[in-house]
Write a protein that holds these residues in place. Structure first.
Motif, PDB file in Angstrom:
ATOM      1  N   PRO A   1       0.809  -1.225   0.000  1.00  0.00           N
ATOM      2  CA  PRO A   1       0.000   0.000   0.000  1.00  0.00           C
ATOM      3  C   PRO A   1       0.845   1.279   0.000  1.00  0.00           C
ATOM      4  N   ALA A   2       2.070   1.213   0.473  1.00  0.00           N
ATOM      5  CA  ALA A   2       2.951   2.387   0.467  1.00  0.00           C
ATOM      6  C   ALA A   2       3.304   2.809  -0.959  1.00  0.00           C
ATOM      7  N   ASP A   3       3.151   1.903  -1.943  1.00  0.00           N
ATOM      8  CA  ASP A   3       3.426   2.230  -3.336  1.00  0.00           C
ATOM      9  C   ASP A   3       2.291   3.003  -3.995  1.00  0.00           C
ATOM     10  N   ASP A   4       1.175   3.170  -3.299  1.00  0.00           N
ATOM     11  CA  ASP A   4       0.050   3.902  -3.868  1.00  0.00           C
ATOM     12  C   ASP A   4       0.319   5.390  -3.720  1.00  0.00           C
ATOM     13  N   ILE A   5       0.843   5.977  -4.765  1.00  0.00           N
ATOM     14  CA  ILE A   5       1.262   7.380  -4.742  1.00  0.00           C
ATOM     15  C   ILE A   5       0.216   8.303  -5.349  1.00  0.00           C
ATOM     16  N   ARG A   6      -0.986   7.784  -5.600  1.00  0.00           N
ATOM     17  CA  ARG A   6      -2.039   8.642  -6.131  1.00  0.00           C
ATOM     18  C   ARG A   6      -2.290   9.781  -5.145  1.00  0.00           C
ATOM     19  N   GLY A   7      -2.402  10.980  -5.691  1.00  0.00           N
ATOM     20  CA  GLY A   7      -2.606  12.166  -4.866  1.00  0.00           C
ATOM     21  C   GLY A   7      -1.319  12.881  -4.503  1.00  0.00           C
TER      22      GLY A   7
END
Length: 138
Positions: free
Chosen positions: A21-27
């Protein structure tokens, strides 16, 4: 459609999730190599067959999202990631001059190959492709 490249889709339009989940850089804000703001990561384009993130979809321009236009960056351009920002290894001028890419078009493979070539990378489906050595989205 070039069968070798497969179809990219927006992570937000899929039922897939990122392993970390840390790879979710959306935003996150996208900064060029000099710290200048380019835009915000709107979504991640994924290769569902190989379950890999291939492109960042970055919204830039406009006011409060109105009139903003997307640009696409290969994940190989990502140099650093923090909780709020994604730093890339290119200048804002280089990004602004990049060729367009429209995932919904029939000629998307040619456009995608041009985009990778512009940034100096071998497309992920071509012989000789090397994943980013920085470890982001590997």
């Amino acid at each position: 459609m070039n069968v070798e490249s497969g179809t990219l889709m927006r992570l937000g339009d899929s039922d897939q999730t990122l392993a970390d989940p840390a790879d979710d850089i959306r935003g996150c804000t996208v900064l060029d190599r000099d710290g200048n703001e380019i835009g915000e990561v709107d979504d991640l384009l994924i290769d569902p067959e190989h379950r890999k993130v291939r492109l960042l979809r970055v919204e830039h321009g406009g006011l409060l999202g109105i009139g903003a236009t997307p640009l696409f960056l290969p994940v190989e351009t990502v140099e650093r990631v923090t909780d709020e920002a994604v730093g890339i290894d290119r200048s804002r001028a280089q990004v602004a001059a990049a060729p367009g890419y429209a995932p919904e078009l029939v000629d998307r493979d040619k456009d995608l190959a041009n985009l990778y070539g512009y940034y100096g990378y071998t497309p992920y489906w071509a012989a000789g492709y090397l994943p980013s050595s920085r470890g982001f989205f590997s």
